[in-house]
Design an enzyme around this catalytic site. Structure first.
Site, PDB file in Angstrom:
ATOM      1  N   CYS A 114      -1.664  12.433   1.338  1.00 38.42           N
ATOM      2  CA  CYS A 114      -0.491  11.776   0.741  1.00 38.42           C
ATOM      3  C   CYS A 114      -0.665  10.265   0.563  1.00 38.42           C
ATOM      4  O   CYS A 114       0.088   9.632  -0.171  1.00 38.42           O
ATOM      5  CB  CYS A 114       0.754  12.035   1.582  1.00 38.42           C
ATOM      6  N   HIS A 262       6.364   6.688  -0.018  1.00 41.32           N
ATOM      7  CA  HIS A 262       5.928   8.077  -0.174  1.00 41.32           C
ATOM      8  C   HIS A 262       7.158   8.970  -0.080  1.00 41.32           C
ATOM      9  O   HIS A 262       8.004   8.784   0.797  1.00 41.32           O
ATOM     10  CB  HIS A 262       4.920   8.415   0.933  1.00 41.32           C
ATOM     11  N   ASN A 292       7.662  16.827  -1.790  1.00 40.40           N
ATOM     12  CA  ASN A 292       6.481  16.047  -1.403  1.00 40.40           C
ATOM     13  C   ASN A 292       5.301  16.450  -2.293  1.00 40.40           C
ATOM     14  O   ASN A 292       4.756  17.544  -2.143  1.00 40.40           O
ATOM     15  CB  ASN A 292       6.177  16.310   0.073  1.00 40.40           C
TER      16      ASN A 292
HETATM   17  O1  UT7 Z   1       3.571  13.896   3.654  1.00 40.26           O
HETATM   18  C1  UT7 Z   1       2.903  13.810   4.877  1.00 40.26           C
HETATM   19  C2  UT7 Z   1       3.810  13.534   5.963  1.00 40.26           C
HETATM   20  N1  UT7 Z   1       4.722  14.633   6.226  1.00 40.26           N
HETATM   21  C3  UT7 Z   1       5.930  14.360   6.611  1.00 40.26           C
HETATM   22  O2  UT7 Z   1       6.281  13.218   6.611  1.00 40.26           O
HETATM   23  C4  UT7 Z   1       6.821  15.458   7.118  1.00 40.26           C
HETATM   24  C5  UT7 Z   1       7.399  15.026   8.433  1.00 40.26           C
HETATM   25  N2  UT7 Z   1       8.319  15.947   9.011  1.00 40.26           N
HETATM   26  C6  UT7 Z   1       9.538  16.254   8.480  1.00 40.26           C
HETATM   27  O3  UT7 Z   1       9.871  15.819   7.411  1.00 40.26           O
HETATM   28  C7  UT7 Z   1      10.484  17.063   9.321  1.00 40.26           C
HETATM   29  O4  UT7 Z   1       9.980  17.164  10.634  1.00 40.26           O
HETATM   30  C8  UT7 Z   1      10.748  18.499   8.765  1.00 40.26           C
HETATM   31  C9  UT7 Z   1      11.592  18.388   7.509  1.00 40.26           C
HETATM   32  C10 UT7 Z   1       9.441  19.179   8.479  1.00 40.26           C
HETATM   33  C11 UT7 Z   1      11.542  19.319   9.784  1.00 40.26           C
HETATM   34  O5  UT7 Z   1      12.735  18.657  10.119  1.00 40.26           O
HETATM   35  P1  UT7 Z   1      13.171  18.466  11.641  1.00 40.26           P
HETATM   36  O6  UT7 Z   1      14.491  17.842  11.623  1.00 40.26           O
HETATM   37  O7  UT7 Z   1      12.040  17.715  12.304  1.00 40.26           O
HETATM   38  O8  UT7 Z   1      13.293  19.945  12.143  1.00 40.26           O
HETATM   39  P2  UT7 Z   1      12.485  20.667  13.304  1.00 40.26           P
HETATM   40  O9  UT7 Z   1      11.067  20.857  12.906  1.00 40.26           O
HETATM   41  O10 UT7 Z   1      12.780  19.978  14.595  1.00 40.26           O
HETATM   42  O11 UT7 Z   1      13.204  22.072  13.312  1.00 40.26           O
HETATM   43  C12 UT7 Z   1      14.571  22.188  13.655  1.00 40.26           C
HETATM   44  C13 UT7 Z   1      14.975  23.638  13.475  1.00 40.26           C
HETATM   45  C14 UT7 Z   1      14.025  24.599  14.150  1.00 40.26           C
HETATM   46  O12 UT7 Z   1      14.803  25.630  14.708  1.00 40.26           O
HETATM   47  P3  UT7 Z   1      15.111  25.657  16.278  1.00 40.26           P
HETATM   48  O13 UT7 Z   1      13.775  25.733  16.930  1.00 40.26           O
HETATM   49  O14 UT7 Z   1      15.838  24.373  16.560  1.00 40.26           O
HETATM   50  O15 UT7 Z   1      15.954  26.879  16.428  1.00 40.26           O
HETATM   51  C15 UT7 Z   1      13.210  25.166  13.015  1.00 40.26           C
HETATM   52  O16 UT7 Z   1      12.738  26.468  13.270  1.00 40.26           O
HETATM   53  O17 UT7 Z   1      14.953  23.978  12.076  1.00 40.26           O
HETATM   54  C16 UT7 Z   1      14.204  25.180  11.888  1.00 40.26           C
HETATM   55  N3  UT7 Z   1      13.612  25.176  10.565  1.00 40.26           N
HETATM   56  C17 UT7 Z   1      14.236  25.618   9.469  1.00 40.26           C
HETATM   57  N4  UT7 Z   1      15.451  26.154   9.305  1.00 40.26           N
HETATM   58  C18 UT7 Z   1      15.808  26.499   8.056  1.00 40.26           C
HETATM   59  C19 UT7 Z   1      12.383  24.709  10.208  1.00 40.26           C
HETATM   60  N5  UT7 Z   1      12.213  24.861   8.880  1.00 40.26           N
HETATM   61  C20 UT7 Z   1      13.350  25.420   8.411  1.00 40.26           C
HETATM   62  C21 UT7 Z   1      13.774  25.807   7.127  1.00 40.26           C
HETATM   63  N6  UT7 Z   1      15.012  26.330   7.003  1.00 40.26           N
HETATM   64  N7  UT7 Z   1      13.016  25.639   6.013  1.00 40.26           N
END
Ligand code: UT7
Length: 341
Positions: A114, A262, A292
């Site tokens: 990225c 980004h 992204n």
């Molecule tokens: O481009 C290179 C750099 N990449 C990035 O910058 C990405 C960085 N990360 C992010 O943008 C975020 O961490 C995400 C958008 C990927 C995830 O958001 P988050 O607020 O960090 O969520 P999380 O990973 O802590 O997950 C929270 C909950 C989990 O459920 P539990 O364990 O709390 O029950 C996940 O299983 O959300 C769940 N979850 C989803 N739920 C519905 C994860 N993906 C999804 C989904 N739909 N697509």
């Protein structure tokens, strides 16, 4: 007289096919509400089966050349930043060169995921300043949908396809790229990666709509990410690098007219803007429309600002990105291209 690297042309391309959050609700256990709240993304564009990364790059590059009012014969070097090349080799840049009808000048790819465009702009700027090239065509192009595991809701909702391009010209005139800062830390390499081979699932819903998202299981990579940890480091490192580059070149955050981040997650974008004390109406925001798009995301966002007539000569523009590796960085530009429209 010393040379300065000026952006003289911009172009972008997004594939026709749009995949909405509602479409994804039919493929994985997710919701439009979750995706919008956690990422800001509403839709992403998906490359057509017969299209390749180089085809999207060719569209964006042709538009950038037309915008600069030059043709491929006027280019001295071509850099493609991509993590989804057409082939392992030759470089997508050489394929693109042929598609644009160019010949002889050097063409190569860079891989900083990225952060590819940020790295590429730094590289092009240094080569122009050194007198090696006068005009460089720099393209960020990605077919991220080809390295997605469509069973993994934590990654498949995040990414999209597209391309953005700029023509950079060395001139004695002051302005243009002021400088860049690049970083990498490979100790984080396992938090965000795409190994191959990887077995893929093909969502039936796509087949019924006539889209074939299937990938040959042999030799295809798929993105794996510990999203939460990546998020935390991204916010910290991006907050640091924007302060570092302003300090290095003697500016204050209040001097920045436009932040072009980004486009990975609107919450990360907001955190960087907050760190700089910038209001969100001075921040390029396109993640909602294309997700992204990795190395294409910064040039797509920059192009959007330019097309909307937001960028004016003399403005200070700050670009930044964070990527797998981790690799991250920033470029600072004294904008010199005339306002669009
Ligand atoms: O481009 C290179 C750099 N990449 C990035 O910058 C990405 C960085 N990360 C992010 O943008 C975020 O961490 C995400 C958008 C990927 C995830 O958001 P988050 O607020 O960090 O969520 P999380 O990973 O802590 O997950 C929270 C909950 C989990 O459920 P539990 O364990 O709390 O029950 C996940 O299983 O959300 C769940 N979850 C989803 N739920 C519905 C994860 N993906 C999804 C989904 N739909 N697509």
């Amino acid at each position: 007289m010393s040379m300065h690297s000026h952006i003289i042309g911009l172009g972008a391309y997004l594939p026709e096919r749009i995949l909405t959050n509602a479409d994804l609700e039919r493929v994985v256990d997710t919701s439009d509400e979750w995706i919008r709240e956690r990422t800001g993304i509403r839709q992403r564009h998906i490359i057509a089966k017969e299209e390749a990364t180089s085809d999207m790059a060719a569209q964006a590059a042709s538009r950038a050349l037309a915008d600069a009012n030059i043709d491929i014969g006027d280019i001295d070097a071509l850099i493609v930043a991509t993590t989804t090349p057409d082939m392992i080799f030759p470089a997508t840049a050489t394929i693109l060169q042929a598609k644009l009808g160019g010949k002889d000048f050097p063409a190569w790819d860079i891989q900083a995921v990225c952060s590819g465009f940020i790295y590429g702009l730094a590289q092009a700027d240094c080569m122009i300043r050194a007198g090696m090239f006068r005009r460089v065509l720099l393209v960020g192009a990605e077919a991220m949908s080809r390295i997605i595991d469509w069973r993994d809701r934590s990654t498949c909702v995040l990414f999209g396809d597209g391309a953005g391009a700029v023509v950079i010209e060395g001139r004695e005139q002051e302005g243009g790229v002021i400088g860049s800062i690049l970083h990498a830390d490979g100790s984080y390499r396992d938090l965000l990666k795409a190994e191959h081979p990887h077995e893929h699932a093909t969502p039936d819903a796509f087949h019924t709509e006539g889209i074939d998202f299937s990938t040959d299981a042999a030799g295809i990579a798929a993105i794996e990410m510990k999203g939460n940890e990546v998020f935390r480091v991204a916010v910290t490192k991006l907050g640091e690098v924007v302060v570092e580059i302003l300090r290095k070149y003697g500016f204050h955050s209040r001097d920045v007219d436009w932040l072009v981040p980004h486009q990975a997650n609107i919450r990360i974008i907001r955190a960087t803007a907050r760190k700089l004390g910038m209001s969100m109406d001075r921040v390029a925001q396109t993640v909602q429309y294309h997700g992204n798009t990795s190395s294409a995301s910064v040039p797509l966002a920059l192009n959007e600002l330019y097309r909307k007539g937001c960028l004016e000569p003399g403005q200070l523009v700050l670009l930044e990105a964070f990527a797998g590796g981790f690799a991250w960085g920033a470029n600072l530009i004294r904008w010199s291209k005339e306002k669009k429209g």
